[in-house]
Structures are given as structure tokens and as C-alpha cells.
Design a protein around this motif. Structure first.
Motif, PDB file in Angstrom:
ATOM      1  N   HIS A 221       0.854  -1.200   0.000  1.00 50.30           N
ATOM      2  CA  HIS A 221       0.000   0.000   0.000  1.00 50.30           C
ATOM      3  C   HIS A 221       0.891   1.251   0.000  1.00 50.30           C
ATOM      4  CE1 HIS A 221      -0.266  -0.433   4.717  1.00 50.30           C
ATOM      5  NE2 HIS A 221       0.958  -0.460   4.283  1.00 50.30           N
TER       6      HIS A 221
ATOM      7  N   THR B 114       0.578   3.569   1.905  1.00 51.13           N
ATOM      8  CA  THR B 114       0.731   4.048   3.277  1.00 51.13           C
ATOM      9  C   THR B 114       2.189   3.886   3.725  1.00 51.13           C
ATOM     10  OG1 THR B 114      -1.525   3.244   3.526  1.00 51.13           O
ATOM     11  CG2 THR B 114      -0.481   4.065   5.498  1.00 51.13           C
TER      12      THR B 114
ATOM     13  N   ARG C 143      -0.091  -6.852  -4.594  1.00 49.26           N
ATOM     14  CA  ARG C 143      -0.581  -7.839  -3.630  1.00 49.26           C
ATOM     15  C   ARG C 143      -0.639  -9.211  -4.277  1.00 49.26           C
ATOM     16  NH1 ARG C 143      -5.131  -4.303  -0.390  1.00 49.26           N
ATOM     17  NH2 ARG C 143      -3.679  -2.618   0.051  1.00 49.26           N
TER      18      ARG C 143
ATOM     19  N   GLN D 250      -2.886   2.975  -6.003  1.00 49.70           N
ATOM     20  CA  GLN D 250      -3.583   3.526  -4.853  1.00 49.70           C
ATOM     21  C   GLN D 250      -3.471   5.042  -4.841  1.00 49.70           C
ATOM     22  OE1 GLN D 250      -2.299   1.821  -1.141  1.00 49.70           O
ATOM     23  NE2 GLN D 250      -4.177   0.647  -0.998  1.00 49.70           N
TER      24      GLN D 250
ATOM     25  N   GLU E 156      -3.754   8.117  -2.159  1.00 52.72           N
ATOM     26  CA  GLU E 156      -3.759   8.292  -0.717  1.00 52.72           C
ATOM     27  C   GLU E 156      -3.607   9.769  -0.377  1.00 52.72           C
ATOM     28  OE1 GLU E 156      -2.276   5.173   1.406  1.00 52.72           O
ATOM     29  OE2 GLU E 156      -1.357   6.318   3.016  1.00 52.72           O
TER      30      GLU E 156
ATOM     31  N   ASN F 271      -8.099  -1.000  10.741  1.00 57.08           N
ATOM     32  CA  ASN F 271      -6.743  -1.052  10.181  1.00 57.08           C
ATOM     33  C   ASN F 271      -5.814  -1.060  11.378  1.00 57.08           C
ATOM     34  OD1 ASN F 271      -7.409  -0.519   7.353  1.00 57.08           O
ATOM     35  ND2 ASN F 271      -7.906   1.537   8.041  1.00 57.08           N
TER      36      ASN F 271
ATOM     37  N   TYR G 167      -3.172   0.453  11.785  1.00 58.41           N
ATOM     38  CA  TYR G 167      -2.514   1.743  11.965  1.00 58.41           C
ATOM     39  C   TYR G 167      -3.450   2.915  12.171  1.00 58.41           C
ATOM     40  CZ  TYR G 167      -3.261   0.708   7.058  1.00 58.41           C
ATOM     41  OH  TYR G 167      -3.811   0.273   5.896  1.00 58.41           O
ATOM     42  N   THR G 168      -4.777   2.693  12.098  1.00 61.75           N
ATOM     43  CA  THR G 168      -5.696   3.808  12.338  1.00 61.75           C
ATOM     44  C   THR G 168      -6.706   3.457  13.417  1.00 61.75           C
ATOM     45  OG1 THR G 168      -7.090   3.038  10.522  1.00 61.75           O
ATOM     46  CG2 THR G 168      -5.575   4.832  10.022  1.00 61.75           C
TER      47      THR G 168
ATOM     48  N   ASN H 146     -11.121   3.736   2.132  1.00 60.36           N
ATOM     49  CA  ASN H 146     -10.844   3.348   3.507  1.00 60.36           C
ATOM     50  C   ASN H 146     -10.144   4.545   4.145  1.00 60.36           C
ATOM     51  OD1 ASN H 146     -10.024   1.979   5.796  1.00 60.36           O
ATOM     52  ND2 ASN H 146      -8.771   0.479   4.701  1.00 60.36           N
ATOM     53  N   SER H 147     -10.358   4.741   5.442  1.00 57.64           N
ATOM     54  CA  SER H 147      -9.789   5.956   6.031  1.00 57.64           C
ATOM     55  C   SER H 147      -9.608   5.785   7.532  1.00 57.64           C
ATOM     56  CB  SER H 147     -10.741   7.125   5.783  1.00 57.64           C
ATOM     57  OG  SER H 147     -11.937   6.914   6.508  1.00 57.64           O
TER      58      SER H 147
ATOM     59  N   ALA I 265      -6.183  10.366   7.423  1.00 61.74           N
ATOM     60  CA  ALA I 265      -5.728   9.850   6.124  1.00 61.74           C
ATOM     61  C   ALA I 265      -6.799   8.979   5.489  1.00 61.74           C
ATOM     62  CB  ALA I 265      -4.455   9.028   6.321  1.00 61.74           C
ATOM     63  N   TRP I 266      -6.689   8.831   4.165  1.00 57.48           N
ATOM     64  CA  TRP I 266      -7.606   7.937   3.469  1.00 57.48           C
ATOM     65  C   TRP I 266      -6.950   7.385   2.209  1.00 57.48           C
ATOM     66  CZ3 TRP I 266      -7.551  13.128   2.979  1.00 57.48           C
ATOM     67  CH2 TRP I 266      -7.677  13.694   1.709  1.00 57.48           C
ATOM     68  N   GLY I 267      -7.463   6.277   1.757  1.00 57.30           N
ATOM     69  CA  GLY I 267      -6.890   5.661   0.559  1.00 57.30           C
ATOM     70  C   GLY I 267      -7.988   5.037  -0.287  1.00 57.30           C
TER      71      GLY I 267
END
Ligand code: PHE
Length: 510
Positions: free
Chosen positions: A334, A336, A368, A382, A384, A420, A422-423, A444-445, A466-468
Motif C-alpha cells: 500500500h 501508506t 498484492r 492507490q 492516498e 486497520n 494503523y488507524t 478506507n480511512s 488519512a484515506w486511501g
């Protein structure tokens, strides 16, 4: 003169001369065969002569029945059912014995057809003749007639039922040929005049131009297609997204490393080392070079600590963090990973100068290890975005997402709690798609966790929202492409790039 020009000149000559003594050429294919000329050359000559009105022509189609390879062998040796019939002696024969005389596939056909014709009785022990004699192998007779007759479909005197039966058995097939019928045109002459196509300097100097006949402009001719560079739909949508980010005051992050270490892709993001995404079934790990060369050691130490025992009011995961796992190289899963590097370098700046808020974005490729299907590839793009500032809240995230997505033409959003590593909190973003008449997943965010930000060295009161999302999804919706393999990868039709329309995102914006 090029070979093809020469052949065409001969063909033109043949057509014009024939029309000198004859009223018409009824069928250019027949004419070509009689004149022993290539039918395509004749067709091209007729088209060109028609264009210059030497002749008038009309297209005709000619349908001819041809024998297939199987049909040809039956024409020579007789139909398999007849061969079968003839192989059965008066007293009968066992099926096994009979079968030996044929190969497997023709035996099957022969039995089926002979049974259908009621020629043969397949008894329990013996196969016997049901009738004494078959006078005529009808299939062979028909095939020979078609082969010899070279009949035109309209003149052939074989019944429709017979034609249908032979076609069904794939013994004959229809060949369709296009030809012309031709008569003299208003500019007819037995020989084509040589006309000049260009006015040259020599003609002007010598005065020849006065006596020359010039070729008329063909104002109906279609111009040659202009060959120019074309952008792939993904590039066009990427440009529009980039413009949206720039209009909103975001700066682009450097995304030029597809190869990343597990550390920046996972560990720095507080993703535990046993997390299933870190499995080789989900992630492509590199064999060469297997591991990363360098990592910022003091930061690595802080990341290790937060995973193992926490800190900053977190309990951590309580496991034994392994450096070897963090060192492993992979294809980033990702973007990220790009954000984590960027935030770390921002935190380093904070040591020298006061913290300043930042808005960053990236759009680039990620990988992936997934099974490829209509909607998934092993690589995609992606998008972001992130904002880093003091005192940001979930309300700020929702506000910025509404602003961003309304510029993409989606002003009706819904949010769903998500997870996630990380969030926290994390939200899935759903957008109402007018065309589909329903809410669709669009991204996703979340707010990056303190466990990710504080070890980097960012001030305690700084938050990051953040968002992606993927670039492929909105592109496929915009361009009406429903299989991702038609958009990206080796199966893409290059014509797609040349012919696709200009699609503007955001036009539906309220
Ligand atoms: N990295 C997430 C993904 O791959 C997207 C995301 C980015 C989520 C930033 C939250 C914050 O789907």
C-alpha cells in the motif's frame, strides 16, 4: 512501378478492354477466373475505376458450398455409414470385429448414421443388415455433386433439407465472396489517361502544365488517421485526481520505490509481525536483495519497544519483535508505506524547526499476491491523502472526505466502522453512485494511531487523518469497463487508448 501497382494496371486494362466490346461484366469473380487474374486485383481496379467514373459498379455477393476436409474424404471413399454397411457380411458380425475395421471416431459416426437410416440392426450378439442392399450412397452422391458442380448457391438443385443435413455433419461449409457487376461509366475510355497528380516547378518552367490533365481533388476521400500519442485511461483519471489534490492544497509525496522494507510497509505502521497480511500468500517478498540495507536505528528501537511493550499509554502487542522480519524486502502493498516514510521525515524536521501542518497525497502502484479475477489484479494503483495538524478530529476527516469525494462527483457519502492496524478510529467510505442507484465502497480511512506517530517523534498533540482508494475502481466506473484485465495488463487492447472518450470526473457534482 511497385508490384501491386503493376498488377492493378493490368487488371484495370483488362476491365476497360472487356467493356469496349461487351455491355457489362456480370460477375467480377467469374471474370477474374476466366482472365486468370487475381480477384482482389480486379476488385481494387474496379474500385479505383469507379472512383474516377470510368465504370459504374455494383457489389454482389456470391455464396458457394465447399466441402470440408471430412467431406472431401467421404466424396472419395464413400460415407462411413455406407462403408459400415458394406463391411457387414450376410451372416452378421460381432460388434468388436466390426469395430476393428474403423477408427474410433468414424465408427461412432457410421453406427449412428446407419442406425438412423435403418440399414443395420445392432443385436445383442451380432450386427446384421436390416436390408439386403443399399443402392445409393446418398451422402457421397450429394458431396460429389457439390464438388463437381461448383454450383452457385442460388442455382444449386439440392434440397434445403439435404444441405442442412450435410452442414450439420460439418461436411460442407458456405463460402461467401464479394464481387462486382460492372458497366461503362460516364468517363469511360478504353484506356486510362495518365493524369498529373502534382504541379511541379519543372512543369511551370517548361510550360507543360498548359497541356497536362490534372487529377481532380477527391474531396470525399477520408484523411489518413492522425497518429499521435494517446493517454491510457488510468493516466487521464490520475491527472484529474492529482489536480483535485493540488486545488485542495496538497503536495505530492515521492513514490518512486516499489521495493520497500517490511519495516516501512508494516512495522512503522504498528502492524504486528504475525499479521496475516505479512504472509507470503498476501505479499510479494523479494529474494534478491532479500533484506534492506539500512534503517534509522534509534527509530527502529522505538518501534520495537512500542510493539513489544507499548508506551505513550499503549500496552503494545506483548510479543517478541524480530528485526529479521522488519528487514525483509517486499513489493509495497500500500502507499501508506510512502506516508510512513514522509511522516517520519516530517518528525525529523521537528527537531530543527517548529512543527508546521502539512497536506500530502500520492498516487502510485502497489502489489498484492492475490488471485487474478475480473476485479482483482496482483498490482493496482492507490490514491492516498493525509493531513497532519494539531488537534484534528474525526469530524475533520469526514469534512475533508466530503470535500474530496464531491469533487469526484460523489457528494452523498456514508461511513462504516472498519479496522486497520494503523488507524483508530477507522472508517470505510461508501458513496452513492447515481448510475448504479446504490452505495458502493469507495475507500478506507482513519486517524493514524499514536503508536505509529509518537515513536516517529511527532509532537504529542499532532494528529494525522488519512484515506486511501484505488485508481482502477473510479476509472472502470467512468469508462464503463467491467473487467479489470481490459484496463490494465497484457490483454489490454491498444485501440482502447486511441478510441476512448474524454471522461471528466466530477461532472455529476451537485
Ligand atoms: N492503506 C489502506 C489500504 O491499503 C488505505 C488507508 C490509507 C486507510 C490511509 C487508512 C488510512 O486500503
Amino acid at each position: 512501378m511497385a508490384d501491386s501497382d503493376h498488377r492493378r494496371a493490368i487488371a484495370e486494362d483488362a476491365v476497360l478492354r472487356h467493356l469496349q466490346n461487351h455491355h457489362e461484366i456480370a460477375d467480377s469473380l467469374l471474370f477474374a477466373a476466366q482472365a486468370k487474374l487475381n480477384p482482389d486485383d480486379i476488385a481494387n481496379a474496379i474500385k479505383s475505376l469507379t472512383g474516377h467514373r470510368y465504370v459504374d459498379s455494383q457489389e454482389i455477393t456470391k455464396e458457394t458450398w465447399l466441402l470440408t476436409e471430412e467431406g472431401k474424404t467421404y466424396a472419395v471413399h464413400g460415407s462411413p455409414e455406407m462403408q459400415l454397411f458394406l463391411s457387414i457380411p450376410q451372416e452378421g458380425i460381432t460388434k468388436d470385429e466390426l469395430q476393428k475395421k474403423f477408427d474410433a471416431s468414424s465408427f461412432k459416426i457410421a453406427c449412428a448414421q446407419a442406425a438412423k437410416n435403418r440399414w443395420v440392426d445392432f443385436g445383442k450378439q451380432l450386427v446384421t443388415r436390416k436390408i439386403q442392399h443399399v443402392d445409393n450412397d446418398k451422402v457421397q452422391t450429394l458431396l460429389l455433386r457439390i464438388q463437381d458442380g461448383k454450383d452457385n448457391v442460388s442455382t444449386i438443385d439440392i434440397s434445403q433439407d439435404d444441405i442442412r443435413a450435410l452442414t450439420k455433419r460439418k461436411l460442407i461449409s458456405l463460402q461467401v465472396k464479394k464481387g462486382f457487376s460492372v458497366t461503362r461509366g460516364p468517363n469511360y475510355a478504353p484506356q486510362r489517361k495518365k493524369v498529373a497528380t502534382d504541379l511541379t516547378r519543372d512543369m511551370l518552367q517548361s510550360g507543360d502544365w498548359k497541356n497536362l490533365e490534372f487529377k481532380e481533388f477527391n474531396l470525399n476521400a477520408k484523411g489518413a488517421p492522425t497518429e499521435g500519442g494517446c493517454l491510457h485511461p488510468l493516466l487521464k483519471v490520475r491527472k484529474q485526481l492529482k489536480d483535485i489534490f493540488l486545488q485542495m492544497g496538497f503536495a505530492e509525496m515521492p513514490t518512486n520505490n516499489y521495493v520497500e522494507s517490511s519495516f516501512w510497509n508494516f512495522d512503522a505502521l504498528f502492524q504486528p509481525q504475525q499479521h496475516p497480511a505479512r504472509d507470503s500468500h498476501d505479499t510479494f517478498f523479494l529474494k534478491v536483495p532479500l533484506t534492506t540495507k539500512e534503517l534509522p536505528e534509534d527509530y527502529v528501537e522505538r518501534v520495537k519497544r512500542i510493539h513489544e511493550s507499548g508506551g505513550h499509554q499503549s500496552r503494545g502487542y506483548g510479543y517478541d519483535w524480530k528485526r529479521e522480519e522488519a528487514d525483509k524486502n517486499l513489493l509495497r502493498t500500500h502507499t501508506t508505506a510512502v506516508s510512513s516514510r514522509m511522516l517520519y521525515s516530517l518528525a525529523q524536521d521537528c527537531a530543527q524547526k517548529p512543527f508546521a501542518p502539512k497536506k500530502y497525497f500520492s498516487i502510485d502502484r502497489v502489489f498484492r499476491n492475490e488471485a487474478v479475477d475480473r476485479t482483482h489484479l496482483a498490482e493496482f494503483h492507490q490514491i492516498e491523502g493525509l493531513i497532519c495538524d494539531r488537534g484534528l478530529t474525526l469530524g475533520d476527516l469526514i469534512g475533508v472526505l466530503e470535500d474530496f469525494f464531491s469533487r469526484l462527483g460523489m457528494s452523498d457519502l456514508k461511513f462504516k466502522p472498519a479496522y486497520n492496524p494503523y488507524t483508530e478510529p477507522s472508517m470505510e467510505i461508501l458513496g452513492y453512485h447515481k448510475g448504479f442507484g446504490k452505495y458502493v465502497e469507495i475507500g478506507n480511512s482513519g486517524m493514524f494511531r499514536p503508536e505509529m506517530l509518537l515513536p516517529m517523534g511527532l509532537p504529542e498533540d499532532v494528529s494525522v487523518i488519512a484515506w486511501g482508494l484505488s485508481l482502477e475502481r473510479p476509472t472502470m466506473i467512468l469508462y464503463g469497463i467491467d473487467n479489470i484485465r481490459d484496463l490494465f495488463g497484457h490483454k489490454v487492447d491498444l485501440g482502447l487508448m486511441k478510441k476512448n472518450p474524454i471522461c471528466r470526473i466530477g461532472l455529476e457534482c451537485d
